[in-house]
Design a protein around this motif. Structure first.
Motif, PDB file in Angstrom:
ATOM      1  N   GLN A 134     -31.874 -11.626  60.315  1.00 44.24           N
ATOM      2  CA  GLN A 134     -30.932 -10.511  60.436  1.00 44.24           C
ATOM      3  C   GLN A 134     -30.153 -10.294  59.142  1.00 44.24           C
ATOM      4  O   GLN A 134     -29.847  -9.162  58.774  1.00 44.24           O
ATOM      5  CB  GLN A 134     -29.978 -10.747  61.616  1.00 44.24           C
TER       6      GLN A 134
ATOM      7  N   ARG B 197     -30.577  -6.680  57.875  1.00 46.30           N
ATOM      8  CA  ARG B 197     -29.402  -5.807  57.951  1.00 46.30           C
ATOM      9  C   ARG B 197     -28.562  -5.828  56.684  1.00 46.30           C
ATOM     10  O   ARG B 197     -27.885  -4.858  56.366  1.00 46.30           O
ATOM     11  CB  ARG B 197     -28.501  -6.242  59.117  1.00 46.30           C
ATOM     12  N   GLY B 198     -28.569  -6.952  55.980  1.00 47.52           N
ATOM     13  CA  GLY B 198     -27.675  -7.067  54.827  1.00 47.52           C
ATOM     14  C   GLY B 198     -28.367  -6.851  53.493  1.00 47.52           C
ATOM     15  O   GLY B 198     -27.802  -6.241  52.593  1.00 47.52           O
TER      16      GLY B 198
ATOM     17  N   LEU C 148     -26.238  -7.007  66.267  1.00 46.38           N
ATOM     18  CA  LEU C 148     -26.901  -8.304  66.094  1.00 46.38           C
ATOM     19  C   LEU C 148     -27.155  -8.966  67.441  1.00 46.38           C
ATOM     20  O   LEU C 148     -28.100  -9.719  67.610  1.00 46.38           O
ATOM     21  CB  LEU C 148     -26.040  -9.241  65.240  1.00 46.38           C
ATOM     22  N   PHE C 149     -26.258  -8.682  68.390  1.00 46.77           N
ATOM     23  CA  PHE C 149     -26.399  -9.307  69.694  1.00 46.77           C
ATOM     24  C   PHE C 149     -27.034  -8.374  70.705  1.00 46.77           C
ATOM     25  O   PHE C 149     -26.844  -8.501  71.914  1.00 46.77           O
ATOM     26  CB  PHE C 149     -25.040  -9.843  70.162  1.00 46.77           C
TER      27      PHE C 149
ATOM     28  N   ASN D  74     -23.336  -9.583  51.139  1.00 49.52           N
ATOM     29  CA  ASN D  74     -24.147  -8.879  52.143  1.00 49.52           C
ATOM     30  C   ASN D  74     -24.761  -9.857  53.135  1.00 49.52           C
ATOM     31  O   ASN D  74     -24.886  -9.561  54.314  1.00 49.52           O
ATOM     32  CB  ASN D  74     -25.252  -8.080  51.459  1.00 49.52           C
TER      33      ASN D  74
ATOM     34  N   LEU E 254     -24.618 -19.638  66.318  1.00 51.90           N
ATOM     35  CA  LEU E 254     -24.599 -18.167  66.250  1.00 51.90           C
ATOM     36  C   LEU E 254     -23.579 -17.611  67.236  1.00 51.90           C
ATOM     37  O   LEU E 254     -22.809 -16.704  66.922  1.00 51.90           O
ATOM     38  CB  LEU E 254     -25.989 -17.592  66.541  1.00 51.90           C
TER      39      LEU E 254
ATOM     40  N   ASP F 265     -16.264 -22.016  61.626  1.00 52.37           N
ATOM     41  CA  ASP F 265     -17.370 -21.188  62.130  1.00 52.37           C
ATOM     42  C   ASP F 265     -18.730 -21.798  61.769  1.00 52.37           C
ATOM     43  O   ASP F 265     -19.760 -21.133  61.873  1.00 52.37           O
ATOM     44  CB  ASP F 265     -17.251 -19.719  61.673  1.00 52.37           C
TER      45      ASP F 265
ATOM     46  N   THR G 238     -20.225 -22.424  59.068  1.00 47.54           N
ATOM     47  CA  THR G 238     -21.070 -21.803  58.037  1.00 47.54           C
ATOM     48  C   THR G 238     -21.297 -22.746  56.861  1.00 47.54           C
ATOM     49  O   THR G 238     -22.113 -22.445  55.994  1.00 47.54           O
ATOM     50  CB  THR G 238     -20.492 -20.460  57.530  1.00 47.54           C
TER      51      THR G 238
ATOM     52  N   LEU H  77     -21.443  -3.229  53.800  1.00 44.40           N
ATOM     53  CA  LEU H  77     -22.898  -3.184  53.853  1.00 44.40           C
ATOM     54  C   LEU H  77     -23.340  -1.765  53.505  1.00 44.40           C
ATOM     55  O   LEU H  77     -22.565  -0.827  53.668  1.00 44.40           O
ATOM     56  CB  LEU H  77     -23.366  -3.548  55.263  1.00 44.40           C
TER      57      LEU H  77
ATOM     58  N   LEU I 118     -16.614  -7.827  67.718  1.00 44.05           N
ATOM     59  CA  LEU I 118     -17.198  -8.868  68.567  1.00 44.05           C
ATOM     60  C   LEU I 118     -16.135  -9.553  69.424  1.00 44.05           C
ATOM     61  O   LEU I 118     -16.407 -10.544  70.093  1.00 44.05           O
ATOM     62  CB  LEU I 118     -17.923  -9.912  67.715  1.00 44.05           C
TER      63      LEU I 118
ATOM     64  N   LEU J 251     -23.523 -13.095  53.619  1.00 42.06           N
ATOM     65  CA  LEU J 251     -22.435 -13.819  54.278  1.00 42.06           C
ATOM     66  C   LEU J 251     -21.846 -13.027  55.434  1.00 42.06           C
ATOM     67  O   LEU J 251     -21.516 -13.597  56.473  1.00 42.06           O
ATOM     68  CB  LEU J 251     -21.331 -14.124  53.257  1.00 42.06           C
ATOM     69  N   ILE J 252     -21.687 -11.706  55.244  1.00 37.89           N
ATOM     70  CA  ILE J 252     -21.117 -10.876  56.301  1.00 37.89           C
ATOM     71  C   ILE J 252     -21.928 -11.042  57.581  1.00 37.89           C
ATOM     72  O   ILE J 252     -21.372 -11.263  58.664  1.00 37.89           O
ATOM     73  CB  ILE J 252     -21.101  -9.384  55.870  1.00 37.89           C
ATOM     74  N   ILE J 253     -23.250 -10.972  57.462  1.00 41.46           N
ATOM     75  CA  ILE J 253     -24.105 -11.074  58.654  1.00 41.46           C
ATOM     76  C   ILE J 253     -24.053 -12.492  59.243  1.00 41.46           C
ATOM     77  O   ILE J 253     -23.917 -12.666  60.452  1.00 41.46           O
ATOM     78  CB  ILE J 253     -25.561 -10.696  58.313  1.00 41.46           C
ATOM     79  N   PHE J 254     -24.116 -13.502  58.370  1.00 40.08           N
ATOM     80  CA  PHE J 254     -24.041 -14.880  58.878  1.00 40.08           C
ATOM     81  C   PHE J 254     -22.731 -15.116  59.612  1.00 40.08           C
ATOM     82  O   PHE J 254     -22.706 -15.743  60.670  1.00 40.08           O
ATOM     83  CB  PHE J 254     -24.163 -15.879  57.728  1.00 40.08           C
ATOM     84  N   ALA J 255     -21.626 -14.625  59.048  1.00 41.74           N
ATOM     85  CA  ALA J 255     -20.319 -14.888  59.637  1.00 41.74           C
ATOM     86  C   ALA J 255     -20.157 -14.197  60.983  1.00 41.74           C
ATOM     87  O   ALA J 255     -19.309 -14.576  61.783  1.00 41.74           O
ATOM     88  CB  ALA J 255     -19.204 -14.443  58.681  1.00 41.74           C
ATOM     89  N   LEU J 256     -20.962 -13.147  61.242  1.00 43.16           N
ATOM     90  CA  LEU J 256     -20.893 -12.473  62.540  1.00 43.16           C
ATOM     91  C   LEU J 256     -21.804 -13.150  63.562  1.00 43.16           C
ATOM     92  O   LEU J 256     -21.844 -12.753  64.723  1.00 43.16           O
ATOM     93  CB  LEU J 256     -21.305 -11.005  62.396  1.00 43.16           C
ATOM     94  N   GLY J 257     -22.564 -14.154  63.111  1.00 43.74           N
ATOM     95  CA  GLY J 257     -23.462 -14.835  64.047  1.00 43.74           C
ATOM     96  C   GLY J 257     -24.902 -14.380  63.916  1.00 43.74           C
ATOM     97  O   GLY J 257     -25.702 -14.572  64.819  1.00 43.74           O
ATOM     98  N   GLY J 258     -25.232 -13.749  62.781  1.00 49.88           N
ATOM     99  CA  GLY J 258     -26.601 -13.287  62.584  1.00 49.88           C
ATOM    100  C   GLY J 258     -27.522 -14.412  62.153  1.00 49.88           C
ATOM    101  O   GLY J 258     -27.084 -15.421  61.603  1.00 49.88           O
ATOM    102  N   THR J 259     -28.813 -14.238  62.410  1.00 49.27           N
ATOM    103  CA  THR J 259     -29.810 -15.201  61.955  1.00 49.27           C
ATOM    104  C   THR J 259     -30.171 -14.886  60.497  1.00 49.27           C
ATOM    105  O   THR J 259     -29.725 -13.886  59.947  1.00 49.27           O
ATOM    106  CB  THR J 259     -31.095 -15.089  62.788  1.00 49.27           C
ATOM    107  N   ARG J 260     -30.973 -15.764  59.898  1.00 44.80           N
ATOM    108  CA  ARG J 260     -31.371 -15.497  58.508  1.00 44.80           C
ATOM    109  C   ARG J 260     -32.157 -14.188  58.408  1.00 44.80           C
ATOM    110  O   ARG J 260     -31.935 -13.398  57.501  1.00 44.80           O
ATOM    111  CB  ARG J 260     -32.207 -16.656  57.951  1.00 44.80           C
TER     112      ARG J 260
ATOM    113  N   PHE K 149     -13.582 -12.233  54.063  1.00 48.34           N
ATOM    114  CA  PHE K 149     -13.712 -12.855  52.745  1.00 48.34           C
ATOM    115  C   PHE K 149     -12.752 -12.245  51.736  1.00 48.34           C
ATOM    116  O   PHE K 149     -12.103 -11.236  51.978  1.00 48.34           O
ATOM    117  CB  PHE K 149     -15.144 -12.710  52.238  1.00 48.34           C
TER     118      PHE K 149
ATOM    119  N   ARG L  25     -20.082 -18.298  65.916  1.00 52.15           N
ATOM    120  CA  ARG L  25     -19.681 -17.388  64.833  1.00 52.15           C
ATOM    121  C   ARG L  25     -19.311 -16.015  65.354  1.00 52.15           C
ATOM    122  O   ARG L  25     -18.519 -15.316  64.738  1.00 52.15           O
ATOM    123  CB  ARG L  25     -20.810 -17.277  63.799  1.00 52.15           C
ATOM    124  N   SER L  26     -19.902 -15.625  66.478  1.00 54.34           N
ATOM    125  CA  SER L  26     -19.517 -14.329  67.031  1.00 54.34           C
ATOM    126  C   SER L  26     -18.103 -14.381  67.611  1.00 54.34           C
ATOM    127  O   SER L  26     -17.451 -13.361  67.765  1.00 54.34           O
ATOM    128  CB  SER L  26     -20.520 -13.898  68.108  1.00 54.34           C
TER     129      SER L  26
END
Ligand SMILES: Nc1ncnc2c1ncn2[C@@H]1O[C@H](COP(=O)(O)OP(=O)(O)OP(=O)(O)O)[C@@H](O)[C@H]1O
Ligand SMILES: [Mg+2]
Lengths: 254, 300
Positions: free
Chosen positions: B202, B206-207, A109-110, B189, A79, A51, A53, A95, A162, B191-200, A89, A82-83
């Motif tokens: 975001q 959000r996190g 996010l999208f 918090n 991005l 992905d 990362t 959150l 997603l 990593l979750i957003i990054f792994a979903l495709g979020g920007t920094r 993890f 990753r979606s």
């Protein structure tokens, strides 16, 4: 057996340290591939290649190719990629905010804001994660109060929101009790029909139980991790070709 | 098994049982006495200020004292409204500016800046927090007042430079507390957003921020506590005329600076009135601190 991900001659460096060396594998579609190997053998690093990362960590370098459905990851928008590739993890984490918001965060996010659309996505994702009936009366309650096992299945629902093609599990059950672990394993078995799954596990029984293919990784003397053996799980666990594999899976390793 | 039991009893001895069973050591006794002394000191200060200010409350009456619109001790007029309003405007104005700026700086420091920039900024913030307030007063007189004079006209002294000087003074408090709150948010918090495709951004929005809200507000409230009690820097730029604030560009006087200005010569009712202001400031800071506590403790 359809290939989903083709990894060609993949090398990864963190700074000057060579982490992954000459990885050449083909991950089959709609099957579960287990990644096993001792601590530090690059399992998580390999998952993060899928992905992209690793790039969030400063000063990483990758050579070689990873191709998903014929498309080279290097040329994709990270991005967007990753979606389509979900990651679960090791630590069950939520959150801040409600269960609903935890599952809806990906679509948000999208740019999806329409309440009815989100309602549908949240319900579908929780249902696919076998969690909807358990939580449907408390969707607006704080996610922080959930048990570790529930949080982990919620994390799966969050990824599913997603509609990913690939799901990566990085020791996703190692912090869970046996019953929660069983639930996640059942879920993995179910999700196979719609996604391609790669799971890192330190639990040999689990790898043997859940996966169709097993990838054994190990660190060589020079410090970089390589693939030692990759094949059908039955074969790896009953009749491995490499003597190191045999020693690792029987617990007589290093 | 044997090893497990042994280590578990040992850790018990190091924990609560230890404190209960052993007599107080010398160090603990000294610490206890210090704590007691400062506690007694605090209570005495409160009682003393109440005692000294009681006559003015009895003579003028609490409401006319607090909300009377004329402060003219020589004419026997002790209305705090001009000072109270000026102080509230200073606090509100500086928080409106320093809150967002301080939080933005904290976010930049923790989430965006490369490590050498982060270390530089951290040092700068600590340095700013340690500068004596007279120096901020100089800064106000030399830099801000001429600026105000050129831009809005008038003498330049007044509420505007007061707000600006206070803003610069409290940004370090907001930033330091907010940065701590942001730093302790678990990396999951993000990593979750990054792994979903979020920007920094975001991942921050959000996190991180939802998990740090309480700490951020604690920092803002503590900064307000500092702003309302701030004396010297404010005194140097306000112009010190105890007038009802009608515009921002006019000389004014705030609660603490009025005490500092008058205390040297005040006597009689004037003196007790200054103690009345002191009591008010004590109550304000107690309120801010208990508010900060409550925010810090309230469930997410
Ligand atoms: N952020 C990082 N920066 C530098 N080196 C790293 C980083 N993360 C991991 N490494 C190094 O990369 C190598 C592989 O680590 P990785 O986490 O991929 O192993 P792993 O097989 O997942 O181990 P484990 O089973 O303990 O999770 C290790 O030598 C590790 O020290
Ligand atoms: Mg790992």
């Amino acid at each position: 057996m359809n290939p989903k991900i083709e990894v060609n001659d993949l090398n990864l460096w963190f700074g000057r340290v060579h982490i992954l060396q000459d990885i050449d594998i083909i991950i089959p579609a709609n099957q579960v591939t287990a990644v096993i190997g001792p601590s530090g053998s690059g399992k998580s690093s390999l998952l993060r290649c899928f992905d992209r990362t690793n790039e969030l960590i400063t000063r990483t370098k990758t050579t070689g190719h990873i191709v998903i459905d014929g498309r080279d990851l290097a040329f994709e928008d990270p991005l967007d990629l990753r979606s389509r590739v979900g990651m679960i993890f090791q630590q069950p984490a939520s959150l801040p905010g409600s269960i609903y918001e935890n599952v809806a965060v990906g679509p948000r996010l999208f740019g999806i804001r329409d309440r009815r659309k989100l309602d549908v996505i949240v319900e579908e994702s929780l249902t696919r994660a076998a969690l909807f009936n358990e939580l449907k009366d408390r969707l607006k309650k704080s996610a922080g109060a959930l048990s570790g096992g529930q949080k982990q299945r919620m994390a799966i629902a969050r990824a599913l929101a997603l509609n990913p093609e690939v799901l990566l599990f990085d020791e996703a059950t190692s912090a869970l009790d046996p019953i929660s672990t069983q639930r996640v394993e059942d879920l993995i078995d179910k999700l196979k029909s719609t996604t391609t799954i790669i799971m890192v596990s330190h639990n040999m029984q689990q790898a043997a139980r859940v996966s169709d293919h097993t990838l054994f990784m190990n660190v060589e003397e020079d410090g970089a991790a390589r693939v030692v053996e990759f094949g059908p799980t039955d074969k790896i666990f009953t009749n491995p070709e490499d003597e190191k594999t045999e020693r690792y899976i029987t617990g007589r390793f290093g | 098994m044997g090893h497990y039991q042994k280590s578990s009893t040992r850790s018990l001895n190091n924990g609560t049982a230890y404190l209960k069973m052993r007599k107080m050591s010398l160090v603990e006794l000294v610490l206890f006495l210090f704590t007691l002394t400062s506690l007694v000191g605090l209570v005495l200060i409160f009682l003393f200020v109440i005692k000294e200010s009681l006559p003015i409350f009895l003579k003028v009456g609490p409401l006319p004292f607090l909300f009377g619109s004329i402060w003219q001790p020589t004419a026997g007029k002790f209305g705090l409204l001009p000072l109270l309003l000026s102080s509230l405007i200073l606090v509100a104005g500086s928080i409106i500016l320093a809150g967002p700026l301080g939080v933005a700086l904290a976010i930049f420091m923790v989430e965006y800046a490369p490590s050498y920039v982060r270390i530089g900024l951290k040092t700068l913030v600590e340095l700013l927090a340690g500068i004596p307030s007279v120096v901020y007063g100089f800064f106000g007189i030399i830099v801000i007042i001429p600026l105000v004079r050129n831009v809005v006209g008038g003498s330049g002294f007044g509420l505007i430079p007061g707000i600006l000087v206070l803003t610069v003074m409290i940004i370090p408090t907001v930033t330091a507390v907010a940065a701590d709150a942001i730093r302790v948010v678990p990396k999951e918090n993000r990593l979750i957003i990054f792994a979903l495709g979020g920007t920094r951004w975001q991942s921050v929005y959000r996190g991180v921020l939802p998990a740090a809200t309480r700490g951020i507000f604690t920092g803002i409230i503590l900064a307000e506590g500092r702003a309302i009690g701030e004396t010297m820097a404010v005194l140097m730029v306000l112009g010190n005329a105890p007038l009802l604030p009608r515009t921002l560009n006019q000389p004014a006087s705030a609660l603490p600076s009025q005490i500092a200005l008058d205390m040297a010569y005040a006597s009689g009712d004037h003196r007790t009135a200054l103690f009345g202001i002191g009591l008010l400031l004590l109550i304000f800071s107690a309120l801010f601190i208990s508010l900060a506590r409550r925010v810090a403790r309230s469930a997410a």
